[in-house]
Design a protein around this motif. Structure first.
Motif, PDB file in Angstrom:
ATOM      1  N   UNK A  81       7.832  49.813 -18.921  1.00 46.47           N
ATOM      2  CA  UNK A  81       6.596  49.669 -18.838  1.00 46.47           C
ATOM      3  C   UNK A  81       6.075  50.662 -17.651  1.00 46.47           C
ATOM      4  N   UNK A  82       4.857  51.249 -17.862  1.00 43.39           N
ATOM      5  CA  UNK A  82       4.422  52.364 -16.942  1.00 43.39           C
ATOM      6  C   UNK A  82       2.702  51.846 -16.772  1.00 43.39           C
ATOM      7  N   UNK A  89       9.950  52.547 -27.207  1.00 44.03           N
ATOM      8  CA  UNK A  89      10.578  52.883 -25.877  1.00 44.03           C
ATOM      9  C   UNK A  89      10.116  52.599 -24.632  1.00 44.03           C
ATOM     10  N   UNK A  90       8.860  52.866 -24.581  1.00 44.66           N
ATOM     11  CA  UNK A  90       8.170  52.157 -23.430  1.00 44.66           C
ATOM     12  C   UNK A  90       6.619  51.770 -23.789  1.00 44.66           C
ATOM     13  N   UNK A  91       6.029  50.998 -22.959  1.00 45.05           N
ATOM     14  CA  UNK A  91       4.593  50.651 -23.019  1.00 45.05           C
ATOM     15  C   UNK A  91       3.865  51.367 -21.969  1.00 45.05           C
ATOM     16  N   UNK A  92       2.851  52.026 -22.295  1.00 45.29           N
ATOM     17  CA  UNK A  92       1.952  52.335 -20.913  1.00 45.29           C
ATOM     18  C   UNK A  92       0.645  51.364 -21.210  1.00 45.29           C
ATOM     19  N   UNK A  93       0.532  50.673 -20.062  1.00 45.87           N
ATOM     20  CA  UNK A  93      -0.811  50.024 -19.947  1.00 45.87           C
ATOM     21  C   UNK A  93      -1.813  50.591 -19.062  1.00 45.87           C
ATOM     22  N   UNK A  94      -2.857  50.730 -19.710  1.00 43.79           N
ATOM     23  CA  UNK A  94      -4.018  51.480 -18.979  1.00 43.79           C
ATOM     24  C   UNK A  94      -4.916  50.284 -18.251  1.00 43.79           C
ATOM     25  N   UNK A 138       6.858  46.635  -8.930  1.00 46.96           N
ATOM     26  CA  UNK A 138       8.292  46.746  -9.423  1.00 46.96           C
ATOM     27  C   UNK A 138       8.278  47.653 -10.536  1.00 46.96           C
ATOM     28  N   UNK A 139       7.300  48.504 -11.079  1.00 43.62           N
ATOM     29  CA  UNK A 139       7.232  49.447 -12.231  1.00 43.62           C
ATOM     30  C   UNK A 139       6.442  50.586 -11.929  1.00 43.62           C
ATOM     31  N   UNK A 140       6.483  51.649 -12.210  1.00 44.57           N
ATOM     32  CA  UNK A 140       5.926  52.753 -12.048  1.00 44.57           C
ATOM     33  C   UNK A 140       4.400  52.899 -12.054  1.00 44.57           C
ATOM     34  N   UNK A 141       3.541  53.203 -10.987  1.00 42.61           N
ATOM     35  CA  UNK A 141       2.059  53.098 -11.388  1.00 42.61           C
ATOM     36  C   UNK A 141       1.752  54.457 -11.132  1.00 42.61           C
ATOM     37  N   UNK A 142       0.651  55.119 -12.033  1.00 43.54           N
ATOM     38  CA  UNK A 142       0.252  56.564 -11.856  1.00 43.54           C
ATOM     39  C   UNK A 142      -1.159  56.280 -12.033  1.00 43.54           C
TER      40      UNK A 142
END
Ligand SMILES: Nc1nc2c(ncn2[C@@H]2O[C@H](COP(=O)(O)OP(=O)(O)OP(=O)(O)O)[C@@H](O)[C@H]2O)c(=O)[nH]1
Ligand SMILES: [Mg+2]
Length: 260
Positions: free
Chosen positions: A128-129, A100-105, A155-159
């Motif tokens: 993607x986050x 449902x989403x991919x978090x890329x670390x 253009x995507x959320x960055x944490x």
């Protein structure tokens, strides 16, 4: 999740509960993926191998605002070009496992190198986050990151996180929640290729859209893979189409082949 999505995930050894969101965790080797994974899931995890592979597979669970999320810790990879079994697993799960989403670390101390993988994943999926980890190390080294600018550019959320110190993990959970549950829109930056390649993409893309895979995999990204003409991967795509095609919705699809 529909039956086809479930069958697809089960082929990766993933059988999530009804109403449980699936989140893939990707990133270069040694950037803290497993530390993020452990911090979010605690003891609610189990490990095994990817089906048919000797590569470790860890799945874990967490709840956030009454929603249940399954995290899948992918092998560390520098790219998704499938030069190694790890890269193949990560690529196939992101493409065909229908997370449902991919978090890329990313490693905050070497963002430039790490962004390569983020850009590759952004070509495949808008869900993607970007999680910039090891922020404590970056601070120690005097590295300052302009997060507003980075988020705007990508253009995507960055944490920002320092997973070993348990910092930023709630922000990460909220960012996942916003993308997956609240359907927050993103506009992933797309790499622009040479004129010739762009022209070829323009020619291929409408035909790919006709085959009807565009709602699952990005037509632009599929066009690029056709241009690569990696036969093993094209076969994989064909198998995926045949699992997902719905002849009623999509009268143009032909027996599971990518018919262009
Ligand atoms: N200082 C600091 N160290 C961290 C942080 N996150 C992870 N680490 C350390 O970085 C090292 C690698 O962390 P892992 O979580 O194993 O990294 P990984 O991405 O899962 O590595 P692979 O699975 O081998 O690709 C470990 O020594 C962690 O303790 C962080 O935010 N700050
Ligand atoms: Mg790991």
């Amino acid at each position: 999740m529909n039956l086809k999505g479930r069958i697809q995930r089960e082929s990766f050894g993933i059988s999530n509960a009804e109403n449980q969101w699936i989140i893939a965790l990707a990133g270069n080797p040694n950037v803290g993926k497993s530390t993020v994974f452990n911090a979010l899931t605690g003891l609610r995890q189990h490990t095994g191998n990817w089906p048919g592979k000797t590569v470790n597979n860890a799945q874990g669970y967490f709840t956030y605002r009454d929603q249940s999320f399954m995290l899948v810790d992918l092998p560390g990879t520098y790219s998704l070009l499938a030069h190694s079994v790890e890269e193949e697993i990560a690529r196939d799960f992101i493409c065909f496992g229908q997370p449902d989403a991919t978090v890329v670390v990313l490693d905050a101390t070497s963002l430039e190198r790490n962004l390569n993988l983020a850009l590759q994943i952004m070509e495949i999926t808008p869900r993607i986050i970007v999680c910039v980890n090891l922020m404590d190390e970056a601070r120690k080294r005097g590295i300052i990151i302009d997060f507003d600018a980075l988020q705007k550019e990508l253009g995507v959320p960055v944490v920002a996180t320092a997973a070993r110190l348990n910092q930023g993990l709630e922000d990460l959970q909220k960012a996942i929640f916003d993308i997956v549950v609240r359907n927050q829109a993103t506009q992933p930056k797309q790499i622009v290729y040479s004129e010739d390649v762009e022209r070829a993409i323009q020619l291929l893309q409408p035909k790919i859209e006709k085959v009807g895979m565009g709602n699952v995999l990005s037509p632009r990204w599929l066009a690029l893979r056709l241009l690569d003409s990696d036969p093993a991967f094209l076969e994989e795509i064909g198998r995926f189409v045949s699992l997902n095609e719905d002849k009623e919705d999509n009268p143009q699809s032909k027996g599971g082949k990518v018919a262009l």
